[in-house]
Design a protein around this motif. Sequence first.
Motif, short mmCIF file in Angstrom:
data_model
loop_
_atom_site.label_atom_id
_atom_site.label_comp_id
_atom_site.label_asym_id
_atom_site.label_seq_id
_atom_site.Cartn_x
_atom_site.Cartn_y
_atom_site.Cartn_z
N GLY A 144 7.56 0.29 -11.40
CA GLY A 144 7.66 -0.65 -12.31
C GLY A 144 6.19 -1.51 -11.94
O GLY A 144 4.89 -2.68 -12.64
N GLY A 145 5.99 -1.45 -10.84
CA GLY A 145 4.54 -1.84 -9.97
C GLY A 145 3.11 -0.77 -10.93
O GLY A 145 1.90 -1.25 -10.90
N ILE A 146 3.47 0.11 -11.54
CA ILE A 146 2.42 1.21 -11.71
C ILE A 146 1.92 0.23 -12.79
O ILE A 146 0.89 0.57 -13.05
N PHE A 147 2.89 0.10 -13.83
CA PHE A 147 3.38 -0.11 -15.22
C PHE A 147 2.37 -1.84 -15.16
O PHE A 147 1.32 -2.53 -16.48
N ALA A 148 2.80 -2.79 -14.34
CA ALA A 148 2.54 -3.91 -13.47
C ALA A 148 0.45 -3.93 -13.70
O ALA A 148 0.04 -4.57 -14.27
N ILE A 149 0.32 -3.27 -13.00
CA ILE A 149 -1.51 -2.70 -12.52
C ILE A 149 -1.88 -1.95 -13.55
O ILE A 149 -3.60 -2.88 -14.00
N VAL A 150 -1.50 -0.94 -14.41
CA VAL A 150 -2.27 -0.84 -15.71
C VAL A 150 -1.95 -1.23 -17.01
O VAL A 150 -2.93 -1.56 -17.02
N THR A 151 -0.94 -2.48 -16.66
CA THR A 151 -1.60 -3.11 -18.08
C THR A 151 -2.05 -4.36 -17.51
O THR A 151 -1.87 -5.70 -17.93
N ALA A 152 -2.63 -4.63 -16.04
CA ALA A 152 -2.55 -6.40 -15.63
C ALA A 152 -1.88 -6.98 -15.52
O ALA A 152 -1.96 -7.98 -16.10
N PHE A 153 -0.79 -7.11 -15.49
CA PHE A 153 0.69 -8.04 -14.98
C PHE A 153 0.24 -8.66 -16.87
O PHE A 153 0.96 -9.42 -16.15
N GLY A 154 0.02 -7.61 -17.96
CA GLY A 154 0.49 -9.13 -18.85
C GLY A 154 1.82 -8.64 -19.72
O GLY A 154 2.07 -9.57 -20.52
N HIS A 155 2.85 -8.08 -19.26
CA HIS A 155 3.76 -7.22 -19.15
C HIS A 155 5.25 -7.60 -18.23
O HIS A 155 4.60 -7.63 -17.17
N LEU A 200 2.40 2.58 1.35
CA LEU A 200 1.61 2.33 0.07
C LEU A 200 2.29 1.71 -1.14
O LEU A 200 1.57 0.86 -1.88
N SER A 201 3.88 1.81 -0.84
CA SER A 201 4.63 1.34 -2.26
C SER A 201 4.49 0.12 -1.93
O SER A 201 5.20 -0.57 -2.83
N VAL A 202 4.70 -0.51 -0.57
CA VAL A 202 5.06 -1.85 -0.43
C VAL A 202 3.73 -3.00 -1.41
O VAL A 202 4.20 -3.52 -2.11
N PRO A 203 3.10 -2.74 -1.66
CA PRO A 203 1.70 -3.42 -1.62
C PRO A 203 2.23 -3.43 -3.88
O PRO A 203 1.96 -4.06 -4.50
N ILE A 204 2.63 -1.98 -3.82
CA ILE A 204 3.01 -1.70 -5.74
C ILE A 204 4.23 -2.70 -5.80
O ILE A 204 4.44 -2.99 -7.20
N ILE A 205 4.84 -2.08 -5.27
CA ILE A 205 6.53 -3.68 -5.25
C ILE A 205 5.78 -4.32 -5.31
O ILE A 205 6.89 -5.27 -6.49
N TYR A 206 5.02 -5.45 -4.42
CA TYR A 206 4.04 -6.74 -4.63
C TYR A 206 3.80 -7.03 -6.19
O TYR A 206 4.28 -8.04 -6.79
N ALA A 207 3.38 -5.77 -6.33
CA ALA A 207 2.86 -6.03 -7.83
C ALA A 207 4.28 -6.46 -8.93
O ALA A 207 3.29 -6.68 -10.28
N ALA A 208 4.72 -5.30 -8.88
CA ALA A 208 6.12 -4.75 -10.02
C ALA A 208 6.60 -6.25 -9.80
O ALA A 208 6.89 -7.20 -10.98
N SER A 209 6.77 -7.26 -8.31
CA SER A 209 7.47 -8.02 -8.27
C SER A 209 6.55 -9.62 -8.79
O SER A 209 7.62 -10.34 -10.31
N LEU A 210 5.49 -10.00 -9.29
CA LEU A 210 4.36 -10.29 -9.32
C LEU A 210 4.96 -10.31 -10.79
O LEU A 210 4.24 -11.47 -11.94
N SER A 211 4.98 -9.44 -11.41
CA SER A 211 5.00 -9.10 -12.74
C SER A 211 6.31 -9.59 -13.47
O SER A 211 6.83 -9.50 -15.22
N SER A 212 6.67 -9.37 -12.93
CA SER A 212 8.32 -10.14 -13.50
C SER A 212 8.39 -11.08 -14.09
O SER A 212 8.97 -12.20 -14.25
N TRP A 213 6.79 -11.95 -13.41
CA TRP A 213 6.87 -13.42 -13.92
C TRP A 213 8.03 -14.39 -13.59
O TRP A 213 7.82 -14.86 -14.38
N SER A 214 9.04 -14.02 -12.38
CA SER A 214 10.06 -15.16 -11.75
C SER A 214 9.06 -15.98 -10.84
O SER A 214 8.62 -15.39 -9.52
N ARG A 215 9.03 -17.18 -11.09
CA ARG A 215 8.83 -18.25 -9.91
C ARG A 215 9.52 -18.21 -8.57
O ARG A 215 9.09 -18.39 -7.76
N GLY A 216 10.91 -18.28 -8.63
CA GLY A 216 11.80 -18.04 -7.52
C GLY A 216 10.72 -17.21 -6.61
O GLY A 216 11.10 -17.06 -5.43
#
Length: 393
Positions: A144-155, A200-216
């Motif tokens: 999910g993190g790789i997907f978020a980075i590739v799509t610029a967190f748009g989804h 290296l997976s930790v920052p990618i997981i952070y990116a995936a969490s950001l791209s959940s668009w969850s405020r919590g």
Amino acid sequence: MRDIVVLIFLTACIIAALKKPWWGALSLAIFSYLNPHAYAWGFVRSLPVYYVLFLVVTVSTIATRDKQPIPKDWRIPAFLFLWVYFIFTTTQAPLQDIAWTKFWFICKIFIPFYFTWVLINTREKLYYLISTIGASIGVVAVKGGIFAIVTAFGHRVYGPPNTQFEDNNLFAVAMLMAIPLLLVWEKELTKKWLKTGILLSVPIIYAASLSSWSRGALLTMIALTLILISNSKRKFMTIPIVIVGIIAVIPAMPEEWFGRMHTLETYEEDLSAMSRIEAWTDGWNYALSHPFTGAGFDGWIHVTMRDWHSSYIEMLAEHGFVAFGVWLSMVLGSVISLTSLIRQAKRIEGMDWVVHYSSMVSRLVKNSRLFSLTRGSRDFFALKSVIKSSFNG
């Protein structure tokens, strides 16, 4: 092709479970958290693969001598009491069919705990269980993190299909909870390439969490980062990395993401937030009128027609004050016990691993509870008004 891969993997898990039952416990963890059969495209999706594996592990556990009695811990009787109490609240639920369907689903989660209690009886087995759970969630999170980075967190990033954390909000907390588990795994590895991969997976997981668009998730992520930094022995490296990461990510986030996060400060103007607060109020009032039974599983359909968006209100409104008290005591008791265990282990030579495991699992529990408080995030600031208004009314 995917169906064949899943079948081969399932066969390997069955063989492993027959050879060593505790390997079967690890296999059940993989199929619970990763849910690999849900990614198949053909007939495997409809096969009861989990139940087949569960049956094999059950038979293997009965036959093996490599097991221990159920540990003597007050949380286990509390856990079993809560399960029995769920039966009682389900029998009293207004929506019987829906409540019983959810109850049997919960049983599928509860029953396999027995295998953990009796089969995971050494430090090595505990280490592999923690690593397996972390890796199972981590694989999907990295994807999910790789997907978020590739799509610029748009989804938005969602969890594995047909799991407890398929929803984007729930998957966000699952990903953040996996980080402490992955760090337990990383600490005891000897292969540098694998240690590097996990870090290296930790920052990618952070990116995936950001791209959940969850405020919590955003608030929980901040709390987790501060905790990890405060407990890091390499602060001189960790802090600059975090700062660089923030500087790199902020310009990449879309304007819509910032607009959604901005509602943290303006929850009174956000219809989503206010509808959740109304649901909380309805749930609290229903619990007051049905203090011992609640509304049963998925009782929000009967009480308010809006999802609770809070595990605290969900437990209270659906199962009453008794169940809520037992559940909360188990959560708080676990945090207190882990904290106490850390202090005790520090005074014993050679028990560093206990300190590390306990501290990481404690962070996992605290983060999950923080996320529950902040789901919908700005709702947290209005929680006390729900209770206060009920008394004023």
